[in-house]
Scaffold this motif. Structure first.
Motif, mmCIF file in Angstrom:
data_model
loop_
_atom_site.group_PDB
_atom_site.id
_atom_site.type_symbol
_atom_site.label_atom_id
_atom_site.label_comp_id
_atom_site.label_asym_id
_atom_site.label_seq_id
_atom_site.Cartn_x
_atom_site.Cartn_y
_atom_site.Cartn_z
ATOM 1 N N LEU A 149 0.863 -1.102 -0.055
ATOM 2 C CA LEU A 149 -0.053 -0.052 -0.009
ATOM 3 C C LEU A 149 0.837 1.142 -0.164
ATOM 4 O O LEU A 149 1.825 1.376 0.922
ATOM 5 C CB LEU A 149 -0.723 -0.086 1.052
ATOM 6 C CG LEU A 149 -1.920 -1.162 1.208
ATOM 7 C CD1 LEU A 149 -2.800 -1.092 2.817
ATOM 8 C CD2 LEU A 149 -3.061 -1.189 0.107
ATOM 9 N N TRP A 183 -2.758 5.653 1.752
ATOM 10 C CA TRP A 183 -3.830 5.008 1.112
ATOM 11 C C TRP A 183 -4.600 4.241 2.327
ATOM 12 O O TRP A 183 -3.957 3.507 3.358
ATOM 13 C CB TRP A 183 -3.454 3.784 0.124
ATOM 14 C CG TRP A 183 -4.391 3.001 -0.517
ATOM 15 C CD1 TRP A 183 -5.039 1.850 -0.089
ATOM 16 C CD2 TRP A 183 -5.205 3.562 -1.631
ATOM 17 N NE1 TRP A 183 -5.857 1.341 -0.999
ATOM 18 C CE2 TRP A 183 -6.078 2.379 -1.939
ATOM 19 C CE3 TRP A 183 -5.074 4.528 -2.508
ATOM 20 C CZ2 TRP A 183 -7.164 2.398 -2.856
ATOM 21 C CZ3 TRP A 183 -6.143 4.537 -3.515
ATOM 22 C CH2 TRP A 183 -7.118 3.524 -3.827
ATOM 23 N N PRO A 205 -7.475 0.186 -8.919
ATOM 24 C CA PRO A 205 -7.144 -0.789 -7.744
ATOM 25 C C PRO A 205 -7.556 -2.242 -7.990
ATOM 26 O O PRO A 205 -8.623 -2.324 -8.554
ATOM 27 C CB PRO A 205 -7.600 -0.169 -6.465
ATOM 28 C CG PRO A 205 -7.846 1.178 -6.965
ATOM 29 C CD PRO A 205 -8.288 1.264 -8.478
ATOM 30 N N TRP A 257 -15.314 4.590 -1.915
ATOM 31 C CA TRP A 257 -15.005 3.370 -1.380
ATOM 32 C C TRP A 257 -15.893 2.269 -1.760
ATOM 33 O O TRP A 257 -15.508 0.911 -1.971
ATOM 34 C CB TRP A 257 -14.606 3.646 0.150
ATOM 35 C CG TRP A 257 -13.480 4.362 0.491
ATOM 36 C CD1 TRP A 257 -12.616 4.803 -0.500
ATOM 37 C CD2 TRP A 257 -13.037 4.964 1.710
ATOM 38 N NE1 TRP A 257 -11.644 5.575 0.269
ATOM 39 C CE2 TRP A 257 -12.078 5.756 1.554
ATOM 40 C CE3 TRP A 257 -13.716 4.687 2.882
ATOM 41 C CZ2 TRP A 257 -11.379 6.215 2.598
ATOM 42 C CZ3 TRP A 257 -13.005 5.247 4.186
ATOM 43 C CH2 TRP A 257 -11.881 6.175 3.961
#
Length: 462
Positions: free
Chosen positions: A100, A104, A162, A344
């Motif tokens: 990461l 993040w 991601p 998210w």
């Protein structure tokens, strides 16, 4: 970071593992005895190189061990081996967290997936909705095994989006199977509570976020996340029972204190308010695109009978371009901005891509184990192999620029998992078989057994 009881032994690596990917596997060596670790390396390398079904027999064939007299020892790694998959998941999570970038958030996605399997000796199977084949107007049910998977959202340098990298997967037996075995049935939420505790045990005093779809919209899970130093993000029903804070109790008043205040209006009745008074915001949407939405947010108490009211921040989302589109989300972290809640939650979709990739490229649903312990270990191992491949590629930094395999008729803008797997396979074949060749030679020297392995792999049917 994680607590465990590793066994201190001397471990030898098999000669077919390239030196460039050995450091990725060494942290898992203490989970096994020395003989079992040698067998694990053979199975792992064979699974990476094999094409088609990922059975133990296929892994042995591609490793040139099709005539090994004691082939049953490799089967016993899964069916009888004394090693802990939970400890392996803790080690894998620690390796993934190291990827990461600074700043993040620690986002963990949870979702269930169906492995289509049938057979009289597969005890944990049941009838489930097949999300891949179903649609809004047609529900398809299928016989198989239900798995609950947790994956870490990691931005990778070779992709614009991601990726969801699995690290912990548990089998959720069907209710019929539990009744037949005389065991108490555990729902998806029950198993998720167990997984939250396992993750929290390793992430001591570290804040993290659990993201799930509507199946995980539960007050009980929200309270468990709060006790585990985590925040829960999920969907919220438009008719959820929301309440204001309780009124102050007058001094000297006896009796139980109220836990919630007056009921609030249902979110379904506030859609017009969101369209007219909601904050217009641009959010990061699916496929790396941006989308303009109107958000209406607030803080309240969410109540379900039998549980204390849960403090949440709700976010009502409407699309100005689509008057009929309206959704609601919530988080148990009252300090998270509304935009972050939406962005998210959008990242949750990466785990669906991961499920599709492990079916297409790692042979999930092609294994043929019948032993209960082997069934409970094989699919989690294949899902974890997805993350291990990404860890291997992350060490091969010199190949990132050329990782997407483009052709004259197709330009690939960014790498996918098939490119990552191809690079790992190429590294294993090249460094494992051509080690006797010099860099400045035109001819490549390959041993006869290695040459036979390559020919057998190329000639085998898919």
């Amino acid at each position: 970071m994680f607590r465990g009881r590793p066994r201190h032994r001397t471990y030898l690596l098999m000669p077919h593992l390239p030196a460039s990917i050995v450091p990725t596997l060494l942290p898992f060596a203490p989970l096994f005895t020395a003989p079992t670790w040698r067998h694990v390396q053979v199975l792992l390398t064979g699974t990476l190189l094999a094409q088609g079904p990922r059975t133990v027999a296929a892994a042995l064939r591609v490793m040139g061990l099709g005539h090994a007299p004691r082939f049953e020892r490799y089967h016993r790694v899964l069916s009888r081996g004394r090693w802990s998959g939970v400890q392996g998941s803790q080690i894998l999570l620690g390796l993934l967290i190291a990827l990461l970038p600074p700043g993040w958030p620690l986002l963990i996605v949870v979702d269930e997936t169906l492995e289509r399997r049938k057979g009289a000796r597969i005890a944990a199977k049941g009838m489930y909705r097949d999300a891949v084949r179903s649609s809004k107007s047609r529900v398809v049910t299928c016989l198989g095994l239900q798995w609950i998977c947790m994956a870490l959202i990691v931005p990778l340098p070779w992709s614009r989006r991601p990726w969801a990298l699995p690290f912990l997967t548990l089998l959720a037996p069907s209710q019929r199977a539990n009744v037949a075995a005389g065991k108490a049935h555990r729902t998806v939420i029950d198993w998720t509570l167990v997984m939250v505790r396992l993750v929290a045990r390793g992430l001591t005093r570290r804040r993290w976020v659990l993201v799930g779809d509507g199946s995980y919209s539960c007050v009980r899970l929200g309270w468990e996340c709060l006790s585990a130093q985590a925040a829960l993000i999920s969907r919220l029903r438009l008719d959820a029972r929301l309440f204001g804070p309780p009124a102050p109790v007058p001094p000297g008043r006896r009796g139980p204190k109220p836990k919630k205040g007056p009921p609030l209006a249902k979110l379904a009745t506030r859609l017009e308010e969101a369209r007219t008074h909601g904050t217009e915001t641009t959010v990061q949407w699916y496929r790396g695109e941006t989308k303009t939405l109107r958000l209406l947010s607030g803080v309240c108490l969410w109540h379900t009978p039998g549980w204390p009211p849960l403090p949440i921040r709700w976010v009502l989302v409407v699309d100005p371009a689509d008057p009929l589109a309206a959704e609601a989300f919530f988080t148990t972290d009252l300090t998270v901005p509304s935009v972050r809640v939406i962005e998210w939650f959008v990242l949750r979709w990466s785990i669906e891509v991961t499920f599709a990739e492990v079916r297409r490229h790692l042979g999930v649903e092609t294994q043929r184990q019948w032993a209960a312990k082997a069934i409970a270990r094989t699919t989690p191992a294949l899902l974890a192999l997805f993350s291990i491949v990404c860890l291997m590629v992350h060490r091969l930094r010199e190949h990132w620029a050329s990782l997407p395999r483009s052709t004259a008729w197709y330009f690939k803008p960014q790498a996918t998992f098939s490119d990552c797997l191809a690079l790992v396979r190429r590294t294993i074949w090249a460094e494992g078989n051509y080690v006797n060749s010099l860099a400045d030679q035109d001819q490549v020297v390959i041993s006869r057994p290695a040459w036979e392995r390559v020919l057998a792999q190329l000639a085998a049917t898919a």
